[in-house]
Scaffold this active site. Structure first.
Site, PDB file in Angstrom:
ATOM      1  N   GLY A  13       0.781  -1.234   0.000  1.00  0.00           N
ATOM      2  CA  GLY A  13       0.000   0.000   0.000  1.00  0.00           C
ATOM      3  C   GLY A  13       0.810   1.279   0.000  1.00  0.00           C
ATOM      4  N   THR A  14       2.014   1.274  -0.593  1.00  0.00           N
ATOM      5  CA  THR A  14       2.770   2.540  -0.627  1.00  0.00           C
ATOM      6  C   THR A  14       2.099   3.556  -1.552  1.00  0.00           C
ATOM      7  OG1 THR A  14       4.286   1.852  -2.391  1.00  0.00           O
ATOM      8  CG2 THR A  14       4.957   1.377  -0.128  1.00  0.00           C
ATOM      9  N   ASN A  15       1.437   3.084  -2.599  1.00  0.00           N
ATOM     10  CA  ASN A  15       0.701   4.032  -3.457  1.00  0.00           C
ATOM     11  C   ASN A  15      -0.529   4.583  -2.738  1.00  0.00           C
ATOM     12  OD1 ASN A  15       1.843   4.417  -6.291  1.00  0.00           O
ATOM     13  ND2 ASN A  15       2.112   2.221  -5.929  1.00  0.00           N
ATOM     14  N   MET A  91      -3.916  -6.757  -7.127  1.00  0.00           N
ATOM     15  CA  MET A  91      -3.334  -7.823  -7.941  1.00  0.00           C
ATOM     16  C   MET A  91      -4.366  -8.856  -8.377  1.00  0.00           C
ATOM     17  SD  MET A  91      -0.337  -6.718  -8.134  1.00  0.00           S
ATOM     18  CE  MET A  91       1.021  -5.917  -7.289  1.00  0.00           C
ATOM     19  N   ILE A  93      -7.197  -9.468 -11.887  1.00  0.00           N
ATOM     20  CA  ILE A  93      -7.738  -8.906 -13.122  1.00  0.00           C
ATOM     21  C   ILE A  93      -9.256  -8.835 -13.002  1.00  0.00           C
ATOM     22  CG2 ILE A  93      -8.094  -9.397 -15.588  1.00  0.00           C
ATOM     23  CD1 ILE A  93      -5.163 -10.144 -15.757  1.00  0.00           C
ATOM     24  N   LEU A  94      -9.815  -7.709 -13.437  1.00  0.00           N
ATOM     25  CA  LEU A  94     -11.261  -7.506 -13.366  1.00  0.00           C
ATOM     26  C   LEU A  94     -11.850  -7.652 -14.764  1.00  0.00           C
ATOM     27  CD1 LEU A  94     -10.932  -4.474 -10.990  1.00  0.00           C
ATOM     28  CD2 LEU A  94     -12.009  -6.662 -10.392  1.00  0.00           C
ATOM     29  N   ASN A 108      -5.698   2.888 -12.826  1.00  0.00           N
ATOM     30  CA  ASN A 108      -4.716   1.910 -12.358  1.00  0.00           C
ATOM     31  C   ASN A 108      -3.328   2.508 -12.496  1.00  0.00           C
ATOM     32  OD1 ASN A 108      -3.665  -0.739 -11.605  1.00  0.00           O
ATOM     33  ND2 ASN A 108      -3.041  -0.953 -13.747  1.00  0.00           N
ATOM     34  N   HIS A 110       0.547   1.378 -13.124  1.00  0.00           N
ATOM     35  CA  HIS A 110       1.327   0.226 -13.578  1.00  0.00           C
ATOM     36  C   HIS A 110       2.810   0.622 -13.618  1.00  0.00           C
ATOM     37  CE1 HIS A 110       2.133  -3.577 -15.543  1.00  0.00           C
ATOM     38  NE2 HIS A 110       2.944  -2.910 -16.338  1.00  0.00           N
TER      39      HIS A 110
HETATM   40  C1  GAR Z   1       3.255  -0.953  -7.427  1.00  0.00           C
HETATM   41  O1  GAR Z   1       4.539  -0.883  -7.991  1.00  0.00           O
HETATM   42  C2  GAR Z   1       2.193  -0.956  -8.525  1.00  0.00           C
HETATM   43  O2  GAR Z   1       2.515  -0.139  -9.613  1.00  0.00           O
HETATM   44  C3  GAR Z   1       2.226  -2.394  -8.927  1.00  0.00           C
HETATM   45  O3  GAR Z   1       2.358  -3.115  -7.722  1.00  0.00           O
HETATM   46  C4  GAR Z   1       3.034  -2.298  -6.755  1.00  0.00           C
HETATM   47  C5  GAR Z   1       2.168  -2.187  -5.521  1.00  0.00           C
HETATM   48  O4  GAR Z   1       2.844  -1.543  -4.482  1.00  0.00           O
HETATM   49  N1  GAR Z   1       1.041  -2.762  -9.659  1.00  0.00           N
HETATM   50  C6  GAR Z   1       1.034  -3.652 -10.650  1.00  0.00           C
HETATM   51  O5  GAR Z   1       2.003  -4.274 -10.995  1.00  0.00           O
HETATM   52  C7  GAR Z   1      -0.314  -3.828 -11.332  1.00  0.00           C
HETATM   53  N2  GAR Z   1      -0.149  -4.468 -12.609  1.00  0.00           N
HETATM   54  P1  GAR Z   1       2.094  -0.857  -3.280  1.00  0.00           P
HETATM   55  O6  GAR Z   1       1.129  -1.888  -2.691  1.00  0.00           O
HETATM   56  O7  GAR Z   1       3.193  -0.529  -2.308  1.00  0.00           O
HETATM   57  O8  GAR Z   1       1.376   0.362  -3.784  1.00  0.00           O
END
Ligand code: GAR
Length: 202
Positions: A13-15, A91, A93-94, A108, A110
């Site tokens: 969940g850093t994003n 993570m 796919i919908l 999203n 990516h």
């Molecule tokens: C992030 O790098 C995001 O871009 C990626 O997973 C990580 C989640 O990190 N998403 C994908 O690869 C989707 N195809 P987070 O949980 O720390 O935000």
């Protein structure tokens, strides 16, 4: 009125944290009303709780099918009157059953420059491993609208990040997050919420 945002998460969940930290600064036209995880152990749930944001956990395993999982998600999002859905490390796919319900309302993030290293099977560290295996010198992050094609919706924003000698997938992931994802995602969510508030989108 601020747009009500739901953030869908699976892991660290850093994003999500970048979005929480952006509230009241970069993120003005929207506010995070709900965090939904498809994994009860996701640390992202703790981040939401620390910020006083409501959380829900939806488990496909418990619901028994992709259809039941998506219907439960739709029910929760509608009950909470969500305007904008952000997939932040979600993570799974919908299908069109879900994406078709919220056209131009799901974003999203990516961790590559789409159309490179994207689509089914490209998620998390695998994306960075693929970029290193290919030998590209530049990668980055993309924020895009979500439709029924995995990583195939309209691009909202992109930012390039250099690949350096000695990079591992973990080192590269951290650089892409710091230099691109955590900056780009709040800006893109703000842009979409502001456009909706201004009535430019239906
Ligand atoms: C992030 O790098 C995001 O871009 C990626 O997973 C990580 C989640 O990190 N998403 C994908 O690869 C989707 N195809 P987070 O949980 O720390 O935000």
């Amino acid at each position: 009125m601020k747009k009500r945002i739901a953030v869908l998460v699976s892991g660290g969940g850093t994003n999500l944290q970048a979005l929480i930290d952006a509230q009241g600064k970069v993120l003005l036209a929207g506010q995070i009303a709900l965090v939904v995880a498809n994994n009860a152990d996701a640390y992202a749930l703790q981040r939401a709780k620390n910020a006083g944001i409501a959380t829900q956990v939806v488990l496909k395993k418990e619901l028994g099918s992709q259809q039941a999982f998506e219907e439960k998600l739709i029910q929760i999002l509608e009950e909470n009157k969500i305007d904008v859905i952000v997939l932040a490390g979600f993570m799974t796919i919908l299908t069109e059953r879900f994406t078709g319900r919220f056209p131009n309302r799901i974003l999203n993030v990516h961790p590559s420059l789409i159309p490179s290293f994207c689509g089914a099977g490209f998620y998390g560290l695998r994306v960075h491993q693929a970029a290193l295996d290919y030998g590209v010198k530049v990668t980055g992050a993309t924020v895009h609208f979500v439709n029924e094609i995995p990583d195939g919706g309209k691009i909202i924003a992109q930012k390039a990040v250099e690949i350096l000698p000695g990079d591992t997938p973990e080192i590269l992931q951290k650089r892409v997050m710091e230099q691109a994802e955590w900056i780009l995602l709040p800006q893109a969510v703000e842009t979409v919420c502001a456009e909706m508030t201004g009535g430019k989108q239906s």
